[in-house]
Write a protein that holds these residues in place. Structure first.
Motif, PDB file in Angstrom:
ATOM      1  N   GLY A 120       3.555   1.929  -2.823  1.00  0.00           N
ATOM      2  CA  GLY A 120       2.645   1.039  -2.132  1.00  0.00           C
ATOM      3  C   GLY A 120       2.872  -0.400  -2.532  1.00  0.00           C
ATOM      4  N   LEU A 121       1.927  -1.228  -2.138  1.00  0.00           N
ATOM      5  CA  LEU A 121       1.976  -2.658  -2.431  1.00  0.00           C
ATOM      6  C   LEU A 121       1.006  -2.969  -3.565  1.00  0.00           C
ATOM      7  CD1 LEU A 121       2.772  -5.600  -1.726  1.00  0.00           C
ATOM      8  CD2 LEU A 121       0.908  -5.569  -0.041  1.00  0.00           C
ATOM      9  N   VAL A 122       1.488  -3.692  -4.567  1.00  0.00           N
ATOM     10  CA  VAL A 122       0.650  -4.038  -5.703  1.00  0.00           C
ATOM     11  C   VAL A 122       1.016  -5.445  -6.169  1.00  0.00           C
ATOM     12  CG1 VAL A 122       2.247  -3.027  -7.379  1.00  0.00           C
ATOM     13  CG2 VAL A 122      -0.179  -3.216  -7.951  1.00  0.00           C
ATOM     14  N   GLN A 123       0.067  -6.132  -6.738  1.00  0.00           N
ATOM     15  CA  GLN A 123       0.335  -7.471  -7.272  1.00  0.00           C
ATOM     16  C   GLN A 123       1.018  -7.362  -8.630  1.00  0.00           C
ATOM     17  OE1 GLN A 123      -3.421  -9.589  -7.283  1.00  0.00           O
ATOM     18  NE2 GLN A 123      -2.947 -10.504  -5.295  1.00  0.00           N
ATOM     19  N   ALA A 124       1.756  -8.391  -8.974  1.00  0.00           N
ATOM     20  CA  ALA A 124       2.392  -8.440 -10.281  1.00  0.00           C
ATOM     21  C   ALA A 124       1.339  -8.265 -11.375  1.00  0.00           C
ATOM     22  CB  ALA A 124       3.115  -9.774 -10.456  1.00  0.00           C
ATOM     23  N   LEU A 130       3.613  -4.243 -13.714  1.00  0.00           N
ATOM     24  CA  LEU A 130       4.676  -4.329 -12.709  1.00  0.00           C
ATOM     25  C   LEU A 130       5.083  -5.778 -12.458  1.00  0.00           C
ATOM     26  CD1 LEU A 130       3.420  -1.521 -10.370  1.00  0.00           C
ATOM     27  CD2 LEU A 130       5.734  -1.679 -11.294  1.00  0.00           C
ATOM     28  N   LYS A 131       6.379  -5.924 -12.182  1.00  0.00           N
ATOM     29  CA  LYS A 131       6.974  -7.240 -11.923  1.00  0.00           C
ATOM     30  C   LYS A 131       7.596  -7.233 -10.528  1.00  0.00           C
ATOM     31  CE  LYS A 131       8.396  -7.484 -16.782  1.00  0.00           C
ATOM     32  NZ  LYS A 131       9.550  -7.652 -17.701  1.00  0.00           N
ATOM     33  N   PRO A 132       7.750  -8.397  -9.931  1.00  0.00           N
ATOM     34  CA  PRO A 132       8.399  -8.436  -8.609  1.00  0.00           C
ATOM     35  C   PRO A 132       9.773  -7.783  -8.609  1.00  0.00           C
ATOM     36  CG  PRO A 132       7.307 -10.514  -9.044  1.00  0.00           C
ATOM     37  CD  PRO A 132       7.204  -9.700 -10.313  1.00  0.00           C
ATOM     38  N   ASN A 142      23.054  14.898  -8.856  1.00  0.00           N
ATOM     39  CA  ASN A 142      21.603  14.881  -8.667  1.00  0.00           C
ATOM     40  C   ASN A 142      21.216  15.467  -7.312  1.00  0.00           C
ATOM     41  OD1 ASN A 142      21.224  13.643 -11.105  1.00  0.00           O
ATOM     42  ND2 ASN A 142      20.458  11.716 -10.271  1.00  0.00           N
ATOM     43  N   ILE A 143      20.110  16.183  -7.311  1.00  0.00           N
ATOM     44  CA  ILE A 143      19.432  16.565  -6.081  1.00  0.00           C
ATOM     45  C   ILE A 143      18.375  15.498  -5.852  1.00  0.00           C
ATOM     46  CG2 ILE A 143      18.010  18.325  -4.953  1.00  0.00           C
ATOM     47  CD1 ILE A 143      19.301  20.319  -7.008  1.00  0.00           C
ATOM     48  N   TRP A 144      18.334  14.963  -4.641  1.00  0.00           N
ATOM     49  CA  TRP A 144      17.458  13.830  -4.358  1.00  0.00           C
ATOM     50  C   TRP A 144      16.308  14.208  -3.438  1.00  0.00           C
ATOM     51  CZ3 TRP A 144      18.463   9.741  -7.282  1.00  0.00           C
ATOM     52  CH2 TRP A 144      19.762   9.514  -7.718  1.00  0.00           C
ATOM     53  N   GLY A 145      15.177  13.587  -3.690  1.00  0.00           N
ATOM     54  CA  GLY A 145      14.086  13.625  -2.740  1.00  0.00           C
ATOM     55  C   GLY A 145      14.120  12.377  -1.882  1.00  0.00           C
ATOM     56  N   LYS A 146      13.252  12.337  -0.885  1.00  0.00           N
ATOM     57  CA  LYS A 146      13.116  11.119  -0.094  1.00  0.00           C
ATOM     58  C   LYS A 146      12.440  10.058  -0.941  1.00  0.00           C
ATOM     59  CE  LYS A 146      13.005  13.234   4.475  1.00  0.00           C
ATOM     60  NZ  LYS A 146      12.242  13.400   5.737  1.00  0.00           N
ATOM     61  N   GLY A 147      12.765   8.818  -0.693  1.00  0.00           N
ATOM     62  CA  GLY A 147      12.233   7.754  -1.515  1.00  0.00           C
ATOM     63  C   GLY A 147      10.829   7.339  -1.126  1.00  0.00           C
ATOM     64  N   THR A 148      10.214   6.612  -2.046  1.00  0.00           N
ATOM     65  CA  THR A 148       8.911   6.019  -1.782  1.00  0.00           C
ATOM     66  C   THR A 148       8.997   4.543  -2.173  1.00  0.00           C
ATOM     67  OG1 THR A 148       6.523   6.199  -2.195  1.00  0.00           O
ATOM     68  CG2 THR A 148       7.970   6.694  -4.059  1.00  0.00           C
ATOM     69  N   LEU A 149       8.507   3.684  -1.288  1.00  0.00           N
ATOM     70  CA  LEU A 149       8.675   2.257  -1.461  1.00  0.00           C
ATOM     71  C   LEU A 149       7.596   1.675  -2.370  1.00  0.00           C
ATOM     72  CD1 LEU A 149      10.058  -0.445  -0.719  1.00  0.00           C
ATOM     73  CD2 LEU A 149       8.551  -0.525   1.287  1.00  0.00           C
ATOM     74  N   VAL A 150       8.043   0.916  -3.361  1.00  0.00           N
ATOM     75  CA  VAL A 150       7.147   0.163  -4.231  1.00  0.00           C
ATOM     76  C   VAL A 150       7.424  -1.321  -4.021  1.00  0.00           C
ATOM     77  CG1 VAL A 150       6.561  -0.385  -6.617  1.00  0.00           C
ATOM     78  CG2 VAL A 150       6.974   1.996  -5.938  1.00  0.00           C
ATOM     79  N   THR A 151       6.397  -2.057  -3.661  1.00  0.00           N
ATOM     80  CA  THR A 151       6.529  -3.493  -3.449  1.00  0.00           C
ATOM     81  C   THR A 151       5.570  -4.210  -4.388  1.00  0.00           C
ATOM     82  OG1 THR A 151       7.072  -3.147  -1.116  1.00  0.00           O
ATOM     83  CG2 THR A 151       6.438  -5.367  -1.785  1.00  0.00           C
ATOM     84  N   VAL A 152       6.129  -5.101  -5.204  1.00  0.00           N
ATOM     85  CA  VAL A 152       5.319  -5.862  -6.147  1.00  0.00           C
ATOM     86  C   VAL A 152       5.344  -7.327  -5.722  1.00  0.00           C
ATOM     87  CG1 VAL A 152       4.924  -6.452  -8.554  1.00  0.00           C
ATOM     88  CG2 VAL A 152       5.983  -4.254  -7.968  1.00  0.00           C
ATOM     89  N   SER A 153       4.197  -7.835  -5.385  1.00  0.00           N
ATOM     90  CA  SER A 153       4.102  -9.224  -4.931  1.00  0.00           C
ATOM     91  C   SER A 153       3.812 -10.152  -6.105  1.00  0.00           C
ATOM     92  CB  SER A 153       3.008  -9.354  -3.880  1.00  0.00           C
ATOM     93  OG  SER A 153       1.746  -9.045  -4.440  1.00  0.00           O
ATOM     94  N   SER A 154       4.343 -11.359  -5.994  1.00  0.00           N
ATOM     95  CA  SER A 154       4.154 -12.325  -7.101  1.00  0.00           C
ATOM     96  C   SER A 154       2.897 -13.145  -6.917  1.00  0.00           C
ATOM     97  CB  SER A 154       5.366 -13.253  -7.171  1.00  0.00           C
ATOM     98  OG  SER A 154       5.556 -13.898  -5.932  1.00  0.00           O
TER      99      SER A 154
END
Length: 125
Positions: free
Chosen positions: A10-14, A86-88, A113-125
């Motif tokens: 998800g989206l999180v602030q720094a 978390l950092k940008p 490696n066996i991979w799963g689908k990714g999950t997006l992490v967005t860190v805003s400054s």
């Protein structure tokens, strides 16, 4: 066959926190390592953290030591990545991985490696 389902991005602030989860299925994982990798736009996929399923021993990338914690719940067949401070530059797609190896080896190479689908992490400054 092994299936990995990641969630929690998800989206999180720094300075904030997120917890990623990876539900693993398809076999018993007693001889496996499970881990997290991440890929930022335009960059290669890099190791983040790994855990030996049987012993619980862990390995971390230097860039996340002291901020991220990997853990597992054997009963739920789930691996977690708790991300604090978390950092940008932590912004990336995070992938769960599994392999019949050790966490130490997984930290060195992602080959096999066996991979799963990714999950997006967005860190805003």
């Amino acid at each position: 066959h092994v299936q990995l389902q990641a969630s929690g991005g998800g989206l999180v602030q720094a300075g904030g926190s997120l917890r990623l989860s990876c539900a693993a299925s398809g076999r018993t994982f007693s001889t496996y390592a499970l881990g997290w990798f991440r890929q930022a736009p335009g960059k290669e996929r890099d190791f983040v953290a790994a855990i030996n399923w049987s012993t619980g021993s862990t390995y971390y990338a230097e860039s996340v030591k002291g901020r991220f914690t990997i853990s597992r719940d054997n009963a739920k067949n789930t691996v977690y990545l708790q991300m604090n401070s978390l950092k940008p530059e932590d912004t990336a797609v995070y992938y769960c991985a599994a392999r019949r190896t050790t966490a130490q080896t997984m930290s060195i190479t992602s080959r096999g490696n066996i991979w799963g689908k990714g999950t997006l992490v967005t860190v805003s400054s």
